[in-house]
Design a protein around this motif. Structure first.
Motif, PDB file in Angstrom:
ATOM      1  N   MET A 145       0.868  -1.033  -0.091  1.00  0.00           N
ATOM      2  CA  MET A 145       0.157  -0.083   0.065  1.00  0.00           C
ATOM      3  C   MET A 145       1.011   1.146  -0.138  1.00  0.00           C
ATOM      4  SD  MET A 145      -3.396  -0.247  -0.046  1.00  0.00           S
ATOM      5  CE  MET A 145      -3.919   1.243   0.430  1.00  0.00           C
ATOM      6  N   VAL A 146       0.644   2.104  -0.854  1.00  0.00           N
ATOM      7  CA  VAL A 146       1.344   3.316  -0.780  1.00  0.00           C
ATOM      8  C   VAL A 146       1.122   4.289   0.321  1.00  0.00           C
ATOM      9  CG1 VAL A 146       1.662   5.617  -2.186  1.00  0.00           C
ATOM     10  CG2 VAL A 146       1.330   3.407  -3.471  1.00  0.00           C
ATOM     11  N   ASP A 147       2.230   4.954   0.903  1.00  0.00           N
ATOM     12  CA  ASP A 147       2.035   5.653   1.816  1.00  0.00           C
ATOM     13  C   ASP A 147       2.208   7.156   1.653  1.00  0.00           C
ATOM     14  OD1 ASP A 147       1.828   6.328   4.669  1.00  0.00           O
ATOM     15  OD2 ASP A 147       4.050   5.875   5.152  1.00  0.00           O
ATOM     16  N   LYS A 148       3.306   7.795   1.901  1.00  0.00           N
ATOM     17  CA  LYS A 148       3.691   9.026   1.638  1.00  0.00           C
ATOM     18  C   LYS A 148       4.141   9.442  -0.069  1.00  0.00           C
ATOM     19  CE  LYS A 148       6.296  13.131   3.014  1.00  0.00           C
ATOM     20  NZ  LYS A 148       7.365  13.558   3.900  1.00  0.00           N
ATOM     21  N   ILE A 149       3.267  10.380  -0.582  1.00  0.00           N
ATOM     22  CA  ILE A 149       3.783  10.569  -1.846  1.00  0.00           C
ATOM     23  C   ILE A 149       4.342  12.176  -1.991  1.00  0.00           C
ATOM     24  CG2 ILE A 149       2.715  11.201  -4.157  1.00  0.00           C
ATOM     25  CD1 ILE A 149       0.441   9.126  -3.439  1.00  0.00           C
ATOM     26  N   THR A 150       5.397  12.246  -2.766  1.00  0.00           N
ATOM     27  CA  THR A 150       5.895  13.402  -2.870  1.00  0.00           C
ATOM     28  C   THR A 150       5.960  14.086  -4.268  1.00  0.00           C
ATOM     29  OG1 THR A 150       7.474  13.344  -1.130  1.00  0.00           O
ATOM     30  CG2 THR A 150       8.037  15.112  -2.509  1.00  0.00           C
ATOM     31  N   LEU A 151       5.398  15.081  -4.626  1.00  0.00           N
ATOM     32  CA  LEU A 151       5.331  15.620  -6.094  1.00  0.00           C
ATOM     33  C   LEU A 151       6.246  16.711  -6.361  1.00  0.00           C
ATOM     34  CD1 LEU A 151       1.427  16.176  -5.892  1.00  0.00           C
ATOM     35  CD2 LEU A 151       2.517  14.351  -7.134  1.00  0.00           C
ATOM     36  N   VAL A 172       4.511  17.754 -17.353  1.00  0.00           N
ATOM     37  CA  VAL A 172       5.124  16.832 -16.776  1.00  0.00           C
ATOM     38  C   VAL A 172       5.517  16.627 -15.424  1.00  0.00           C
ATOM     39  CG1 VAL A 172       7.532  15.596 -17.284  1.00  0.00           C
ATOM     40  CG2 VAL A 172       6.344  16.700 -19.135  1.00  0.00           C
ATOM     41  N   ILE A 173       5.329  15.745 -14.554  1.00  0.00           N
ATOM     42  CA  ILE A 173       5.421  15.867 -13.199  1.00  0.00           C
ATOM     43  C   ILE A 173       6.213  14.573 -12.707  1.00  0.00           C
ATOM     44  CG2 ILE A 173       4.194  16.024 -10.943  1.00  0.00           C
ATOM     45  CD1 ILE A 173       1.796  17.055 -12.282  1.00  0.00           C
ATOM     46  N   LYS A 174       7.336  14.863 -11.929  1.00  0.00           N
ATOM     47  CA  LYS A 174       7.982  13.643 -11.318  1.00  0.00           C
ATOM     48  C   LYS A 174       7.362  13.422 -10.057  1.00  0.00           C
ATOM     49  CE  LYS A 174      12.533  11.753 -10.164  1.00  0.00           C
ATOM     50  NZ  LYS A 174      14.150  11.779 -10.136  1.00  0.00           N
ATOM     51  N   VAL A 175       7.236  12.154  -9.450  1.00  0.00           N
ATOM     52  CA  VAL A 175       6.589  11.846  -8.446  1.00  0.00           C
ATOM     53  C   VAL A 175       7.401  10.623  -7.662  1.00  0.00           C
ATOM     54  CG1 VAL A 175       4.418  10.937  -7.266  1.00  0.00           C
ATOM     55  CG2 VAL A 175       4.283  12.116  -9.533  1.00  0.00           C
ATOM     56  N   THR A 176       7.583  10.716  -6.186  1.00  0.00           N
ATOM     57  CA  THR A 176       8.323   9.720  -5.592  1.00  0.00           C
ATOM     58  C   THR A 176       7.176   9.637  -4.371  1.00  0.00           C
ATOM     59  OG1 THR A 176       9.433  11.345  -4.130  1.00  0.00           O
ATOM     60  CG2 THR A 176      10.415  10.663  -5.983  1.00  0.00           C
ATOM     61  N   TRP A 177       7.520   8.123  -3.824  1.00  0.00           N
ATOM     62  CA  TRP A 177       6.552   7.555  -2.801  1.00  0.00           C
ATOM     63  C   TRP A 177       7.218   6.403  -1.968  1.00  0.00           C
ATOM     64  CZ3 TRP A 177       5.862   6.897  -8.147  1.00  0.00           C
ATOM     65  CH2 TRP A 177       5.930   5.427  -8.451  1.00  0.00           C
ATOM     66  N   LYS A 189       9.440   3.224  -6.605  1.00  0.00           N
ATOM     67  CA  LYS A 189       9.127   4.343  -5.703  1.00  0.00           C
ATOM     68  C   LYS A 189       9.296   5.840  -6.506  1.00  0.00           C
ATOM     69  CE  LYS A 189      12.309   3.246  -2.464  1.00  0.00           C
ATOM     70  NZ  LYS A 189      12.535   1.769  -2.738  1.00  0.00           N
ATOM     71  N   GLU A 190       9.176   5.743  -7.738  1.00  0.00           N
ATOM     72  CA  GLU A 190       9.184   7.049  -8.292  1.00  0.00           C
ATOM     73  C   GLU A 190       8.994   6.628  -9.987  1.00  0.00           C
ATOM     74  OE1 GLU A 190      13.831   7.828 -10.183  1.00  0.00           O
ATOM     75  OE2 GLU A 190      13.486   8.286  -7.921  1.00  0.00           O
ATOM     76  N   ALA A 191       8.473   7.951 -10.342  1.00  0.00           N
ATOM     77  CA  ALA A 191       8.055   7.698 -11.662  1.00  0.00           C
ATOM     78  C   ALA A 191       7.625   9.306 -12.156  1.00  0.00           C
ATOM     79  CB  ALA A 191       6.435   7.160 -12.110  1.00  0.00           C
TER      80      ALA A 191
END
Length: 208
Positions: A145-151, A172-177, A189-191
């Motif tokens: 289950m995904v927890d914290k997401i950073t945009l 275009v957005i880079k996301v880490t989690w 953990k990133e996309a």
């Protein structure tokens, strides 16, 4: 004589009880038809085609409410819109614990229709491939289950998609989690997401 008769009766009663229990267990395991609860829509965002079902957890419901607030403004802030659906997509797609089966792919309402067939095929044959069925709620498999997401910051680029379409200011957005359980720390953990605008709706057209 009477004692022997009572003993025989007791043995028969015990035998009947054991047989009944055994029959019940066999019936439940092999013959009973368990009712599958269908998810119901509890909220919608008119004109955008987004809906919220009652099988979503509180975290996702909060995101949906925040998206609704963004889209109900007189003038929609498209950067906020892009960030919110990126967050919702990451949370819904990469969280497997709440999925019923490997074909219960999360986040598809945010994917552009031209990219959807390939997206579903890839998801089911890779990330969702080993998700066991939980149609009756008895799955024992441990899933992430995904927890914290950073945009990250949003970049604006020209992006060609479909057969002849181009968005000169795609997002275009880079996301880490991360995940709620350490056992999934080696999972993706990133996309980077690319979103285009058609009419007033944003769609994800690329995930890498």
């Amino acid at each position: 004589m009477k004692l022997k008769k009572k003993a025989k009766v007791a043995i028969v009663i015990i035998f009947i009880i054991i047989l009944s229990i055994f029959s019940f267990v066999i019936y439940k395991k092999y013959f009973s038809v368990q009712k599958v609860k269908e998810a119901k829509v509890i909220s919608t965002i008119e004109d955008y085609g987004y809906s919220l079902k009652d099988n979503k957890n509180e975290t996702y419901r909060k995101m949906f409410d925040e998206l609704k607030e963004i889209l109900q403004e007189k003038e929609v802030d498209y950067e906020k819109y892009a960030k919110k659906i990126s967050e919702m997509f990451i949370y819904d797609f990469y969280s497997l614990e709440d999925k019923i089966a490997k074909n219960d792919i999360g986040g598809i309402s945010f994917i552009h229709k031209t990219a959807l067939p390939n997206f579903l095929e890839n998801a089911e044959s890779t990330y969702y491939k080993y998700v066991e069925s939980n149609i009756y709620g008895n799955r024992k498999q441990s899933l992430p289950m995904v927890d914290k997401i950073t945009l990250g910051e949003i970049d604006r680029v020209e992006y060609a998609y479909g057969e002849d379409k181009t968005d000169e200011e795609a997002y275009v957005i880079k996301v880490t989690w991360n995940y709620t359980k350490d056992e999934f720390s080696d999972y993706q953990k990133e996309a980077t997401l690319t979103l285009v605008k058609e009419d007033k709706i944003l769609y994800i057209v690329e995930l890498k």
